[in-house]
Design a protein around this motif. Structure first.
Motif, PDB file in Angstrom:
ATOM      1  N   GLU A 207       1.464   3.422 -11.369  1.00  0.00           N
ATOM      2  CA  GLU A 207      -0.135   3.256 -10.743  1.00  0.00           C
ATOM      3  C   GLU A 207      -1.229   2.798 -11.971  1.00  0.00           C
TER       4      GLU A 207
ATOM      5  N   ALA B 128      -0.024   8.051  -3.814  1.00  0.00           N
ATOM      6  CA  ALA B 128       0.474   8.031  -4.872  1.00  0.00           C
ATOM      7  C   ALA B 128       1.970   8.308  -5.162  1.00  0.00           C
TER       8      ALA B 128
ATOM      9  N   ARG C 130       0.734  -1.885  -9.690  1.00  0.00           N
ATOM     10  CA  ARG C 130       1.282  -0.713  -8.833  1.00  0.00           C
ATOM     11  C   ARG C 130       2.974  -1.207  -8.545  1.00  0.00           C
TER      12      ARG C 130
ATOM     13  N   CYS D 232       1.549   3.425 -20.562  1.00  0.00           N
ATOM     14  CA  CYS D 232       2.342   3.968 -19.405  1.00  0.00           C
ATOM     15  C   CYS D 232       3.442   4.958 -19.908  1.00  0.00           C
TER      16      CYS D 232
ATOM     17  N   THR E 131       0.932  -1.188  -0.078  1.00  0.00           N
ATOM     18  CA  THR E 131       0.049  -0.023   0.033  1.00  0.00           C
ATOM     19  C   THR E 131       1.048   1.433   0.059  1.00  0.00           C
TER      20      THR E 131
ATOM     21  N   ASP F  98      -4.540  -3.947 -13.349  1.00  0.00           N
ATOM     22  CA  ASP F  98      -4.267  -3.018 -12.435  1.00  0.00           C
ATOM     23  C   ASP F  98      -2.717  -3.422 -12.460  1.00  0.00           C
TER      24      ASP F  98
ATOM     25  N   SER G  47      -4.897   1.479 -13.086  1.00  0.00           N
ATOM     26  CA  SER G  47      -5.875   0.928 -12.578  1.00  0.00           C
ATOM     27  C   SER G  47      -6.818   0.836 -13.241  1.00  0.00           C
TER      28      SER G  47
ATOM     29  N   LEU H 204       4.321   5.575  -5.438  1.00  0.00           N
ATOM     30  CA  LEU H 204       4.255   4.487  -6.605  1.00  0.00           C
ATOM     31  C   LEU H 204       4.937   5.228  -7.750  1.00  0.00           C
TER      32      LEU H 204
ATOM     33  N   PRO I 111       5.932   0.093  -6.606  1.00  0.00           N
ATOM     34  CA  PRO I 111       6.481   1.138  -5.762  1.00  0.00           C
ATOM     35  C   PRO I 111       7.783   1.672  -6.002  1.00  0.00           C
TER      36      PRO I 111
END
Lengths: 311, 258
Positions: A11, A5, A31, A55, A2, A29, A13, A8, A33
């Motif tokens: 990200e 924003a 994510r 991306c 977790t 999805d 989604s 990360l 880090p």
């Protein structure tokens, strides 16, 4: 995994991308880090390259939210691109350009580039520095492309199948390089269909099929067995008749050969089961190699999730 | 792990200096153009052959000295070859080979992607015109200083107009189609677009149309400056500017990276 924003690097989604009537990416999805390595693992046509290109700002999403280093690649590409490094899949240079010239050009676009001559040297391209791109071998082209992705000292790199077509030495070098990137705080999003690569390099693996995530986790999480029922696997000659082994084992155990030469004994493996299996192998006169209890390989997980059929 | 000492890749991102990016990009494009044999045929050998051939052989009727009327036509052809045909074909194939995407993924701003190419193209055109001009001079061409200076501006307008059209064509279609179309358009404009046959020797109705083509406008303006020692017509300059603006405006919408 977790975090707000700003923690990360990438990200994604509920990403949706369609080409005409074909939905290439369907609610994906991801994510990543900051400072970690994430591998998008999936068969050909799973939507990995499309996801990466969204991306990078090269394709517009049809749905979902994409944030890369906190920016929207579709509308803030100008601010994003100086901060990322991109290694596309194949090509990416003028056919007639010399390797050294191409890297110099990409280096000139960056404020604090790495020394192109040094990078050429460590990537084993010194002898090819003056060779036109079209006359480089596939592996040399790949390494030049990787150099172009790194020369600008980016915060985040996208590597689309970085080791495709490389010989084992070059692959080791690239693995070492990705390890060094991670050590120095660069975030890496790579795609691969090599299980060993994802297992060796990635903090997080996202298994993608038909444009959706089918599994996500660390390599250890993905290969851990479900609910404490360890299984046993070993390699031996392919196609052995395992009827007598099944008979010797407790009833809860089953013997299968998921891929030729790879045997799987499932169902609460205990020391007695291990002993039975090795004894049986000895009776057959075969040496059980890579005998392993508990952990599945990422390849098993992958095949289980994406099916064994060729597509 | 001694190959990459700790801190080697510590991020230090940022965009390079604009001037350096532009010059490096232009220099690379220029090197590639000069190394490309087919390109050299188009940009130098064909114009040279026409310059010498039309001057020495009486195939079309021209006032004497013939070289004075031939030189401006060949200069217009040289601009068209480099800025339009050469540019379009190179861009079409660079897109095919993923070069444009590769460069677009760097910190290079979008406008510089075109800027570097146009700068390289200008350098090629300058080189062509120096060679062609020296050969024309050896054949007896005697331009005025004023005409030469004026034609620099006209050549620049021509490069921008044809360059915009070259990017428009090369940026929108598949490489093979670009290759075919760029050569067909080149041949049509050469023969019927006011380059070989001057608009002044065409039937009135046809000439009115050809004067509105970039080739006709460029050839007319160069002929006025270099052969007639007169100012180019306003129409010819306006035509070049309008083609340039229209081509660029359309190219911004239609150009694809791959």
């Amino acid at each position: 995994m977790t975090g707000s924003a700003t923690d990360l690097a990438v990200e994604v989604s509920a990403l949706v991308k369609r080409y005409g009537s074909v939905t290439a990416v369907d609610g994906l999805d991801v994510r990543l880090p900051r400072g970690e390595v994430l591998a998008l693992l999936g068969p050909n046509g799973a939507g990995k390259t499309t996801t990466i290109e969204v991306c990078e700002g090269f394709r517009a999403a049809d749905g979902g939210v994409v944030r890369v280093l906190g920016l929207d690649p579709a509308t803030q590409g100008g601010a994003l691109r100086p901060r990322i490094g991109v290694m596309p899949q194949g090509g990416g240079a003028y056919p007639g350009v010399r390797a050294g010239e191409m890297l110099d050009l990409v280096a000139a676009c960056a404020a604090n580039p790495l020394d192109p001559a040094w990078l050429i040297d460590v990537l084993g391209l010194k002898s090819a520095r003056r060779t036109p791109f079209k006359r480089l071998s596939g592996g040399q082209q790949q390494r030049l492309s990787l150099a172009c992705a790194l020369v600008g000292r980016p915060e985040l790199v996208f590597l689309d199948e970085p080791t495709a077509g490389l010989d084992p030495q070059a692959r080791r070098l690239v693995w070492e390089l990705i390890g060094a990137l991670r050590r120095d705080g660069v975030s890496v999003l790579l795609t691969t269909h090599l299980m060993a690569e994802a297992e060796a390099l990635a903090d997080q693996v996202v298994i993608v099929d038909h444009g959706t995530v089918v599994a996500t986790g660390t390599p250890a999480e993905l290969t851990a067995d479900n609910a404490g029922t360890p299984s046993l696997r070993f390699r031996a000659k392919a196609g052995m008749d395992t009827t007598s082994l099944t008979a010797a084992l407790p009833e809860r155990c089953a013997v299968t050969e998921p891929t030729p030469g790879n045997y799987l004994v499932s169902g609460a493996v205990d020391p007695q089961v291990v002993s039975t299996v090795t004894t049986w192998c000895a009776q057959q006169g075969v040496l059980a190699e890579e005998l392993q209890v508990g952990r599945r390989s990422l390849e098993d997980v992958f095949l289980e999730l994406t099916g064994r059929e060729l597509r | 792990m001694t190959t990459f000492p700790a801190g080697t890749f510590t991020p230090a991102p940022g965009r390079g200096r604009i001037g350096r990016m532009l010059l490096t990009h232009a220099r690379t494009e220029l090197l590639l153009t000069v190394r490309n044999g087919e390109q050299l045929l188009l940009t130098l050998l064909i114009p040279l052959a026409l310059l010498i051939g039309l001057t020495l052989v009486d195939v079309i009727e021209l006032p004497s000295p013939r070289v004075d009327s031939v030189a401006p036509r060949v200069f217009a052809l040289a601009v068209m070859s480099s800025a339009f045909t050469g540019q379009a074909i190179a861009l079409g194939f660079d897109r095919r080979y993923g070069v444009i995407k590769r460069l677009a993924a760097t910190a290079l701003p979008r406008w510089l992607l075109v800027g570097g190419r146009l700068l390289a193209c200008l350098a090629v055109v300058v080189g062509q015109l120096v060679v062609l001009g020296l050969v024309a001079w050896a054949l007896g061409w005697s331009p005025s200083i004023g005409g030469l200076l004026g034609s620099l501006g006209v050549v620049l307008l021509g490069v921008l107009a044809f360059g915009a059209l070259g990017v428009l064509l090369g940026g929108a279609l598949k490489a093979e189609i670009v290759l075919a179309l760029a050569n067909i358009v080149w041949l049509v404009l050469l023969l019927g677009g006011g380059v070989i046959v001057a608009t002044s020797s065409m039937p009135a109705g046809v000439a009115d149309v050809v004067r509105l083509l970039p080739s006709g406008a460029l050839a007319d303006a160069l002929r006025a400056l270099l052969a007639e020692h007169a100012a180019p017509s306003v129409l010819s300059l306006v035509v070049l500017v309008v083609w340039g603006i229209a081509g660029a405006a359309l190219a911004v919408r239609t150009t694809k990276l791959s």
